[in-house]
Write an enzyme that holds these catalytic residues in place. Structure first.
Site, short mmCIF file in Angstrom:
data_model
loop_
_atom_site.label_atom_id
_atom_site.label_comp_id
_atom_site.label_asym_id
_atom_site.label_seq_id
_atom_site.Cartn_x
_atom_site.Cartn_y
_atom_site.Cartn_z
N ASP A 130 0.99 -1.17 -0.08
CA ASP A 130 -0.09 0.06 0.12
C ASP A 130 0.99 1.05 0.14
OD1 ASP A 130 0.80 -0.68 2.56
OD2 ASP A 130 -0.67 0.76 3.27
N ASP A 152 7.88 4.48 -1.43
CA ASP A 152 7.33 3.75 -0.13
C ASP A 152 6.17 3.14 -0.18
OD1 ASP A 152 6.88 3.26 2.56
OD2 ASP A 152 6.60 5.28 3.18
N GLU A 167 -0.37 -1.14 5.57
CA GLU A 167 0.75 -0.59 6.46
C GLU A 167 0.78 0.88 6.99
OE1 GLU A 167 5.01 0.72 7.80
OE2 GLU A 167 3.52 1.67 6.23
ZN LIG Z 1 6.47 2.26 4.06
#
Ligand SMILES: [Zn+2]
Length: 487
Positions: A82, A119, A149
């Site tokens: 995610d 990320d 996350e």
């Molecule tokens: Zn991350």
């Protein structure tokens, strides 16, 4: 447009970037990553790997060792699929349907007006590229791709203990090349709640708002030791000093908006004799000067102002209850509680006084405690609870999540550092984060699992300025391959 596509097609290492660019076309905001997780599973199946999805939606992939490496210890690669969805004002982008528009600027990759999702899309792409690789002579491999996350480590929390067979885990969710992350904090959220009795406001009094603003705020993990002001603390101090001096009646108080952010703004609705407003304004000015001196360059913009409230205010808190609330806010722990004895400059335990809201006869205070030491989190919550008993609050403790205690001398840390030094002729720097990582939770469910976290250079993640260094991804790839061969 053609030129841009070509610029992206030529990125090296090719398989990693190809996976990243394909993943970037699939919307994958936290909680909405089923399609992306299915895509990951399809990629792995197409490579002939064993793939399973668990109830939480995490993807687990297994690939046998490269020929001759069957006896090597099994290693897990772990990343989250995610991403945080943020866009610039004026950017037209629907995170539920639109692909991320990736653009190259020299050595940097960024998105057009949105978060990039490096990320942790780079981590996912790197894990897939390892699965696709025929050159890396790795031992038995597991790849764990977690979901959700960014909104509270939800996928990791849903992972069944004992799922992984590996003895080592490389978490691919760090954003600084040359650094090896070896620990993170755990967390425990709590809410302090109190009923407050209300009574009619004094006739002839006027309603004003005391506002604290102009503070930097920041993440309650990363910025808690940077000397920044907490707007709720500044406001509580003002009320504690000025309420008796000016005969203020407290009607409402509000501040902060996120559990994991240091509050930047807070305000109290107060009633007072209108003739005393100029004096109160001066007193707030004097406090503002004091705070500016105290915060200095850490947080130079703090303001304390008095504004006339628009609507009339019929009710205020009983003075004893109002005083208890202000006492609690002023006394409750905020900031660094303990530094790490293992890693210089790392915060081991901290508390964030995150939010306060009062309405309908109830005051609710949101707190967040962090520590890499599980017992310290509990000790801190006990301290808050003791204060709750004194001030008539009830403390509702959350479940919390575990930290990951740094072990700088673990064999895995030494091996990865040695490989880094052999490949790049410079030592790796060891660090831990006061933020949360999935390693804490995964480690709890897999006792004895040795973990480290590594990644390429990224900046301003979770913002539309997010960017990743292309050359550092190439170095990261090299390091990852070398580590897998050395294990
Ligand atoms: Zn991350």
């Amino acid at each position: 447009m053609r030129a841009v596509e070509n610029a992206l097609e030529s990125l090296e290492p090719q398989p990693l970037w190809r996976f990243f660019l394909e993943l970037s076309r699939i919307p994958r905001g936290s909680g909405n990553e089923a399609a992306a997780a299915a895509w990951v599973a399809d990629q792995a199946r197409a490579m002939g790997c064993a793939v399973s999805l668990d109830a939480a939606g995490n993807v687990l992939i297994r690939k046998p060792a490269a020929p001759g490496r069957e006896a090597a210890p099994a290693t897990a690669l772990q990343a989250h699929v995610d991403m945080v969805c943020e866009k610039n004002e004026g950017t037209v982008h629907d995170f539920l349907t639109d692909p991320i528009e990736v653009v190259r600027e020299g050595d940097l990759l960024r998105a057009r007006g949105t978060t990039l999702g490096a990320d942790d899309g780079i981590g996912v792409a790197a894990a897939l590229a390892v699965l696709a690789s025929r050159d890396i002579r790795h031992g038995p491999l597991e790849v764990l791709i977690t979901v959700d996350e960014e909104m509270g480590l939800v996928g990791a929390k849903g992972l069944q203990p004992g799922t992984l067979r590996a003895g080592y885990l490389l978490n691919l969710d760090s954003g600084s090349a040359g650094f090896l992350t070896i620990g993170c904090s755990g967390g425990l959220d709590s809410d302090a709640v109190r009923r407050v009795r209300m009574r009619p406001a004094r006739p002839g009094s006027a309603a004003f708002r005391i506002k604290v603003a102009g503070l930097k705020g920041g993440h309650s993990g990363g910025a808690i030791n940077q000397g920044r002001g907490n707007a709720i603390k500044v406001l509580a101090r003002a009320l504690w000093v000025l309420a008796p001096a000016f005969g203020l009646e407290l009607a409402a108080i509000e501040g902060g908006d996120k559990r994991n952010a240091i509050p930047r703004e807070a305000a109290a609705l107060v009633l007072l004799d209108p003739g005393r407003a100029p004096g109160l304004r001066d007193a707030l000015g004097a406090l503002e000067t004091e705070w500016r001196e105290a915060f200095g360059s850490f947080d130079p913009g703090v303001t304390l102002v008095l504004e006339q409230a628009g609507a009339p205010v019929p009710e205020v808190m009983e003075p004893g209850d109002a005083r208890a609330v202000v006492n609690f806010l002023l006394a409750v722990p905020h900031g660094v509680v303990a530094d790490s004895p293992v890693i210089a400059g790392l915060v081991q335990t901290s508390s964030n006084l995150a939010t306060v809201a009062a309405g309908a006869g109830t005051v609710k205070v949101g707190l967040s405690h962090r520590s890499s030491v599980a017992s310290s989190k509990g000790a801190l919550a006990d301290r808050v609870q003791a204060l709750c008993e004194l001030a008539g609050f009830e403390l509702i403790r959350g479940v919390g999540y575990p930290g990951w205690q740094p072990e700088p001398d673990s064999p895995l840390v030494r091996l990865v550092s040695a490989v880094h030094e052999a490949v790049f002729a410079r030592p790796m720097r060891i660090r831990a984060t006061h933020g949360g990582l999935e390693c804490g939770i995964i480690g709890e469910g897999h006792p004895g699992l040795k973990m480290v976290s590594l990644g390429p250079d990224m900046w301003d993640i979770h913002t539309p300025d997010e960017r990743v260094s292309i050359s550092s991804v190439a170095e990261y790839w090299k390091l990852l391959g070398a580590v897998l061969e050395a294990l």
